[in-house]
Write an enzyme that holds these catalytic residues in place. Sequence first.
Site, mmCIF file in Angstrom:
data_model
loop_
_atom_site.group_PDB
_atom_site.id
_atom_site.type_symbol
_atom_site.label_atom_id
_atom_site.label_comp_id
_atom_site.label_asym_id
_atom_site.label_seq_id
_atom_site.Cartn_x
_atom_site.Cartn_y
_atom_site.Cartn_z
ATOM 1 N N ASN A 143 -33.626 -0.810 42.450
ATOM 2 C CA ASN A 143 -32.377 -0.016 42.289
ATOM 3 C C ASN A 143 -32.451 1.042 43.401
ATOM 4 O OD1 ASN A 143 -30.328 1.929 41.915
ATOM 5 N ND2 ASN A 143 -30.641 1.682 39.636
ATOM 6 N N CYS A 154 -25.444 6.524 41.299
ATOM 7 C CA CYS A 154 -25.522 5.067 41.963
ATOM 8 C C CYS A 154 -24.008 4.533 42.424
ATOM 9 C CB CYS A 154 -25.985 4.309 41.015
ATOM 10 S SG CYS A 154 -27.658 4.728 40.517
ATOM 11 N N HIS A 161 -23.404 -2.880 42.194
ATOM 12 C CA HIS A 161 -24.846 -1.963 42.216
ATOM 13 C C HIS A 161 -25.842 -2.795 41.848
ATOM 14 C CE1 HIS A 161 -27.543 1.271 41.851
ATOM 15 N NE2 HIS A 161 -27.334 1.431 40.530
HETATM 16 O O1 UT7 Z 1 -28.507 2.471 38.330
HETATM 17 C C1 UT7 Z 1 -28.620 3.708 37.204
HETATM 18 C C2 UT7 Z 1 -28.355 2.813 36.010
HETATM 19 N N1 UT7 Z 1 -29.668 2.563 35.422
HETATM 20 C C3 UT7 Z 1 -29.628 1.205 34.982
HETATM 21 O O2 UT7 Z 1 -28.812 0.622 34.834
HETATM 22 C C4 UT7 Z 1 -30.736 1.031 34.151
HETATM 23 C C5 UT7 Z 1 -30.188 0.385 32.792
HETATM 24 N N2 UT7 Z 1 -30.986 -0.062 31.773
HETATM 25 C C6 UT7 Z 1 -32.076 -1.121 32.040
HETATM 26 O O3 UT7 Z 1 -32.045 -1.747 32.927
HETATM 27 C C7 UT7 Z 1 -32.801 -1.425 30.890
HETATM 28 O O4 UT7 Z 1 -32.474 -0.573 30.004
HETATM 29 C C8 UT7 Z 1 -34.456 -1.154 31.050
HETATM 30 C C9 UT7 Z 1 -34.625 -2.223 32.349
HETATM 31 C C10 UT7 Z 1 -34.550 0.042 31.759
HETATM 32 C C11 UT7 Z 1 -35.288 -1.670 29.788
HETATM 33 O O5 UT7 Z 1 -34.834 -3.099 29.423
HETATM 34 P P1 UT7 Z 1 -34.572 -3.229 27.973
HETATM 35 O O6 UT7 Z 1 -34.435 -4.486 27.732
HETATM 36 O O7 UT7 Z 1 -33.407 -2.430 27.713
HETATM 37 O O8 UT7 Z 1 -35.837 -2.763 27.147
HETATM 38 P P2 UT7 Z 1 -35.979 -1.629 26.254
HETATM 39 O O9 UT7 Z 1 -35.741 -0.193 26.580
HETATM 40 O O10 UT7 Z 1 -35.039 -1.916 24.851
HETATM 41 O O11 UT7 Z 1 -37.384 -1.742 25.629
HETATM 42 C C12 UT7 Z 1 -37.837 -3.030 24.975
HETATM 43 C C13 UT7 Z 1 -39.373 -2.957 24.815
HETATM 44 C C14 UT7 Z 1 -39.641 -1.789 24.294
HETATM 45 O O12 UT7 Z 1 -41.161 -1.899 23.633
HETATM 46 P P3 UT7 Z 1 -40.946 -2.062 21.790
HETATM 47 O O13 UT7 Z 1 -40.619 -0.718 21.499
HETATM 48 O O14 UT7 Z 1 -39.853 -3.044 21.332
HETATM 49 O O15 UT7 Z 1 -42.279 -2.288 21.339
HETATM 50 C C15 UT7 Z 1 -40.415 -0.968 25.437
HETATM 51 O O16 UT7 Z 1 -41.291 -0.051 25.153
HETATM 52 O O17 UT7 Z 1 -40.000 -3.122 26.193
HETATM 53 C C16 UT7 Z 1 -41.092 -2.167 26.417
HETATM 54 N N3 UT7 Z 1 -40.720 -1.723 27.736
HETATM 55 C C17 UT7 Z 1 -41.762 -2.364 28.527
HETATM 56 N N4 UT7 Z 1 -42.742 -3.409 28.489
HETATM 57 C C18 UT7 Z 1 -43.178 -3.822 29.428
HETATM 58 C C19 UT7 Z 1 -40.226 -0.848 28.514
HETATM 59 N N5 UT7 Z 1 -40.410 -0.854 29.712
HETATM 60 C C20 UT7 Z 1 -41.449 -1.577 29.847
HETATM 61 C C21 UT7 Z 1 -42.059 -2.141 30.951
HETATM 62 N N6 UT7 Z 1 -42.971 -3.304 30.727
HETATM 63 N N7 UT7 Z 1 -41.724 -1.890 32.214
#
Ligand code: UT7
Length: 330
Positions: free
Chosen positions: A284, A113, A254
């Site tokens: 993204n 990216c 980005h």
């Molecule tokens: O351009 C390349 C670089 N990429 C990025 O910059 C991406 C960077 N990361 C992110 O943007 C975030 O980490 C995400 C948007 C991917 C995830 O957000 P988060 O706030 O970090 O969530 P998490 O992975 O810590 O997950 C929190 C909870 C989990 O559930 P539990 O274990 O707390 O019960 C996940 O399973 O949210 C759950 N979860 C979702 N729930 C509903 C993960 N994805 C989803 C979803 N809908 N789509």
Amino acid sequence: MAGRAAIVGWGTAVPEQRLTNADLEQRVETSDEWIVERTGIRERRYAADGETTASLAIEAGTAAIKQAGITPEEIDLVIVATATPEQPIPHTGAFVCDGLGVHCGSFDLGAGCAGFVYELVTGSALLTAGNLRHVLVIGAETLSRVVDPRDRGTCILFGDGAAGVVLAPSTDDGPGLLAWDLGCDGSATGLLGIPSGGSRRPATPETIAAGEQYIKMQGQEVFKRAVRAVVESVKRALALAGMTGADVDWFVPHQANARIIEAAAARLGIPAERTIVNIDRFGNTSAASIPLAMAEAADTGRLEDGAVVLMSGFGAGMTWGSAVVRWGRP
Ligand code: UT7
């Protein structure tokens, strides 16, 4: 030859087809509320059958050439930054040159990216080092083709699109690229990537059954590193330009996650009103995201001549890159 490289034209191309959060609610266990709150994304574009990374790049490149007021024959080099190439061989730039009807040099650039910042720096350096008239740099992606439709951690984030700019020579004190910073921490290759299909792990029926042809990401860890990488890289680039966050007229980050953008801008002292955000409509788009946002800002008259435009990206690798540009035509 000395001098700078200035942005003299820009163009974009996004597929017609939209994938909304409501559409995703039908596919995976998620909600519009969760996606908007955690990422800022409301919809993304998805390539239709027959639309590809190269076809989007050709459309964006054609628009950029037209906007620059030149003909394709006046382009002396084409660089395409992409993580989703047309084919493994040949490189995407070959298809783009064919579509544009040119026979100049071309190559692809892989830096995740951060790819657009990398190619902006590379294209500028080649332009000012040699006798090139114009360099066309394009970021183009069809991430919909490598996203696991069952993985809610990634399928909500990524979209398709392309955008590019035409670079032309400028004077030593004219508009153009003022300073930049590029970096890569290769110890983090495991955090974000497509595990199989390359020389390390060629595709087999087993890897395909395991879904290894799709993007895998450790989102939380990438998130943390992204904020740090952007802030530190921007500070280095601004220092090289003899500037601070207060000198930045427009920040074009980005578009990976609205929360990453907000956190980085806050730490850099750049107000939200000076930050370009279009992630709500495109998600993204990896290497296309910075030029897509920048082109939109330019088309809506926000980038005045003389404005200091700061771009910063980060991604798989993990790579990062920041560029400070003085806007305007030489
Ligand atoms: O351009 C390349 C670089 N990429 C990025 O910059 C991406 C960077 N990361 C992110 O943007 C975030 O980490 C995400 C948007 C991917 C995830 O957000 P988060 O706030 O970090 O969530 P998490 O992975 O810590 O997950 C929190 C909870 C989990 O559930 P539990 O274990 O707390 O019960 C996940 O399973 O949210 C759950 N979860 C979702 N729930 C509903 C993960 N994805 C989803 C979803 N809908 N789509």
